[in-house]
Motif scaffolding. Structure first.
Motif, PDB file in Angstrom:
ATOM      1  N   PRO A  27     -36.468  33.977 -28.134  1.00  0.00           N
ATOM      2  CA  PRO A  27     -36.923  33.562 -29.467  1.00  0.00           C
ATOM      3  C   PRO A  27     -35.797  33.681 -30.496  1.00  0.00           C
ATOM      4  N   LEU A  28     -35.895  32.863 -31.529  1.00  0.00           N
ATOM      5  CA  LEU A  28     -35.001  33.003 -32.665  1.00  0.00           C
ATOM      6  C   LEU A  28     -35.435  34.205 -33.504  1.00  0.00           C
ATOM      7  N   PRO A  29     -34.502  34.888 -34.144  1.00  0.00           N
ATOM      8  CA  PRO A  29     -34.903  35.960 -35.055  1.00  0.00           C
ATOM      9  C   PRO A  29     -35.733  35.402 -36.211  1.00  0.00           C
ATOM     10  N   ALA A  30     -36.581  36.238 -36.755  1.00  0.00           N
ATOM     11  CA  ALA A  30     -37.384  35.864 -37.920  1.00  0.00           C
ATOM     12  C   ALA A  30     -36.826  36.559 -39.151  1.00  0.00           C
ATOM     13  N   ARG A  31     -36.986  35.907 -40.285  1.00  0.00           N
ATOM     14  CA  ARG A  31     -36.512  36.474 -41.546  1.00  0.00           C
ATOM     15  C   ARG A  31     -37.571  37.453 -42.064  1.00  0.00           C
ATOM     16  N   ILE A  32     -37.582  38.656 -41.474  1.00  0.00           N
ATOM     17  CA  ILE A  32     -38.584  39.667 -41.800  1.00  0.00           C
ATOM     18  C   ILE A  32     -37.881  40.992 -42.102  1.00  0.00           C
ATOM     19  N   LEU A  41     -34.006  47.134 -44.167  1.00  0.00           N
ATOM     20  CA  LEU A  41     -33.348  45.833 -44.200  1.00  0.00           C
ATOM     21  C   LEU A  41     -34.308  44.818 -44.788  1.00  0.00           C
ATOM     22  N   GLU A  42     -33.866  44.130 -45.823  1.00  0.00           N
ATOM     23  CA  GLU A  42     -34.676  43.110 -46.484  1.00  0.00           C
ATOM     24  C   GLU A  42     -33.984  41.761 -46.329  1.00  0.00           C
ATOM     25  N   PRO A  43     -34.717  40.703 -45.992  1.00  0.00           N
ATOM     26  CA  PRO A  43     -34.076  39.389 -45.927  1.00  0.00           C
ATOM     27  C   PRO A  43     -33.285  39.121 -47.207  1.00  0.00           C
ATOM     28  N   LEU A  44     -32.020  38.754 -47.059  1.00  0.00           N
ATOM     29  CA  LEU A  44     -31.148  38.579 -48.210  1.00  0.00           C
ATOM     30  C   LEU A  44     -31.713  37.517 -49.152  1.00  0.00           C
ATOM     31  N   HIS A  45     -31.622  37.791 -50.456  1.00  0.00           N
ATOM     32  CA  HIS A  45     -32.192  36.917 -51.481  1.00  0.00           C
ATOM     33  C   HIS A  45     -31.309  37.008 -52.722  1.00  0.00           C
ATOM     34  N   PRO A  46     -31.234  35.954 -53.531  1.00  0.00           N
ATOM     35  CA  PRO A  46     -30.429  36.035 -54.754  1.00  0.00           C
ATOM     36  C   PRO A  46     -30.816  37.194 -55.675  1.00  0.00           C
ATOM     37  N   HIS A  88     -29.689  30.053 -41.453  1.00  0.00           N
ATOM     38  CA  HIS A  88     -30.420  30.611 -40.314  1.00  0.00           C
ATOM     39  C   HIS A  88     -29.477  31.144 -39.236  1.00  0.00           C
ATOM     40  N   ASP A  89     -28.200  30.760 -39.304  1.00  0.00           N
ATOM     41  CA  ASP A  89     -27.203  31.296 -38.392  1.00  0.00           C
ATOM     42  C   ASP A  89     -25.851  31.202 -39.096  1.00  0.00           C
ATOM     43  N   PRO A  90     -25.395  32.296 -39.693  1.00  0.00           N
ATOM     44  CA  PRO A  90     -25.932  33.656 -39.623  1.00  0.00           C
ATOM     45  C   PRO A  90     -27.188  33.851 -40.461  1.00  0.00           C
ATOM     46  N   MET A  91     -28.033  34.771 -40.010  1.00  0.00           N
ATOM     47  CA  MET A  91     -29.223  35.183 -40.751  1.00  0.00           C
ATOM     48  C   MET A  91     -28.951  36.566 -41.325  1.00  0.00           C
ATOM     49  N   ALA A  92     -29.059  36.687 -42.659  1.00  0.00           N
ATOM     50  CA  ALA A  92     -28.567  37.882 -43.344  1.00  0.00           C
ATOM     51  C   ALA A  92     -29.697  38.745 -43.891  1.00  0.00           C
ATOM     52  N   TRP A  93     -29.436  40.055 -43.845  1.00  0.00           N
ATOM     53  CA  TRP A  93     -30.329  41.059 -44.435  1.00  0.00           C
ATOM     54  C   TRP A  93     -29.555  41.900 -45.439  1.00  0.00           C
ATOM     55  N   LEU A 109     -27.449  38.695 -38.068  1.00  0.00           N
ATOM     56  CA  LEU A 109     -27.449  38.224 -36.692  1.00  0.00           C
ATOM     57  C   LEU A 109     -26.887  36.817 -36.723  1.00  0.00           C
ATOM     58  N   MET A 110     -26.015  36.493 -35.771  1.00  0.00           N
ATOM     59  CA  MET A 110     -25.268  35.238 -35.840  1.00  0.00           C
ATOM     60  C   MET A 110     -24.875  34.769 -34.436  1.00  0.00           C
ATOM     61  N   GLU A 111     -24.263  33.590 -34.395  1.00  0.00           N
ATOM     62  CA  GLU A 111     -23.886  33.004 -33.101  1.00  0.00           C
ATOM     63  C   GLU A 111     -25.067  33.113 -32.141  1.00  0.00           C
ATOM     64  N   ILE A 112     -26.238  32.700 -32.618  1.00  0.00           N
ATOM     65  CA  ILE A 112     -27.495  32.882 -31.884  1.00  0.00           C
ATOM     66  C   ILE A 112     -27.619  31.790 -30.823  1.00  0.00           C
ATOM     67  N   GLN A 113     -27.693  32.203 -29.560  1.00  0.00           N
ATOM     68  CA  GLN A 113     -27.753  31.264 -28.439  1.00  0.00           C
ATOM     69  C   GLN A 113     -29.000  31.555 -27.598  1.00  0.00           C
ATOM     70  N   PRO A 114     -30.144  31.023 -27.979  1.00  0.00           N
ATOM     71  CA  PRO A 114     -31.373  31.325 -27.230  1.00  0.00           C
ATOM     72  C   PRO A 114     -31.289  30.959 -25.756  1.00  0.00           C
ATOM     73  N   ARG A 115     -30.648  29.837 -25.416  1.00  0.00           N
ATOM     74  CA  ARG A 115     -30.592  29.406 -24.018  1.00  0.00           C
ATOM     75  C   ARG A 115     -29.721  30.322 -23.164  1.00  0.00           C
TER      76      ARG A 115
END
Length: 233
Positions: A27-32, A41-46, A88-93, A109-115
């Motif tokens: 699975p892909l990471p979720a922004r949670i 860790l909080e999903p990065l926001h302005p 979404h890649d990188p996904m920042a907190w 989390l980055m360079e996300i390769q689900p396969r």
């Protein structure tokens, strides 16, 4: 005595191949959010930009090995965060240590390769006050555990500028194995960069996880807030 022996493989007709693995895409990471004992860790926001700007004051050297920063103004940092937070890649907190209650860094989390079931932890920037702290270790661990335990990735990667001694030490301390270096593979801020690669594989992860959990446990900390045992292997 038996004389039966296995005939050697002929690489022309029976080439060596890797072992079969679970090829199900992960699975892909979720922004949670992710909450630990000493950090959230909080999903990065302005909205995090003002706290990040305060954390970055007097910390220009902390950006030496990053591909961006230091930022000339709060507006410049806010603009960067606004764009960085949408990816979404990188996904920042954003990282909020409980002891201060203020956001003092970010990581991804980055360079996300689900396969391939491979994923990297990177873009780690912590304020000087947060570096080498219990909260810093737990922040990284929360994403490492999310990737390996929650999402089931089989390869967790850490890479850094080969000259970045603190990052190399952090990787080894967390249990990553050094794989080698790509020489002069990038140009960052006008300078040549060689990249050091580290990894933890799925079969190695349980021991690494347990070692970090033991280090983070309250029983490992004295009343002055110092660890009783080292995390280094």
């Amino acid at each position: 005595m038996s004389t039966n022996t296995k005939a050697p493989c002929d690489p022309a007709t029976d080439p060596p191949v890797g072992p079969l693995v679970d090829a199900t895409p992960r699975p892909l990471p979720a922004r949670i959010p992710h909450r630990g004992a000493s950090v959230t860790l909080e999903p990065l926001h302005p909205r995090h930009a003002p706290e990040l700007w305060r954390a970055a004051q007097g910390a220009d050297a902390s950006w030496a090995y990053m591909g961006y920063g230091p930022f000339a103004s709060e507006a410049a940092l806010t603009g960067f965060v606004a764009e960085f937070a949408t990816q979404h890649d990188p996904m920042a907190w954003a990282v909020r240590p409980h002891v201060s209650g203020a956001v003092e860094g970010w990581l991804t989390l980055m360079e996300i390769q689900p396969r391939n079931a491979a994923i990297e932890i990177g873009h780690i920037w912590f304020s000087p006050r947060m570096q080498r702290s219990r909260a810093a270790t737990e922040a990284m661990f929360l994403l490492m555990r999310h990737a390996m335990d929650d999402l089931g990735y089989r390869r967790l990667v850490w890479k850094c500028n080969a000259l970045n001694a603190p990052s190399r030490r952090a990787a080894m301390r967390l249990g990553f194995a050094h794989e080698g270096e790509l020489r002069d593979n990038l140009v960052i801020k006008g300078r040549s960069r060689s990249t050091a690669f580290f990894s933890i594989l799925a079969e190695e992860w349980p021991a690494r996880r347990d070692a970090i959990l033991a280090w983070l446990a309250d029983s490992n900390w004295d009343p002055a807030g110092r660890p009783k045992a080292s995390l280094m292997r």
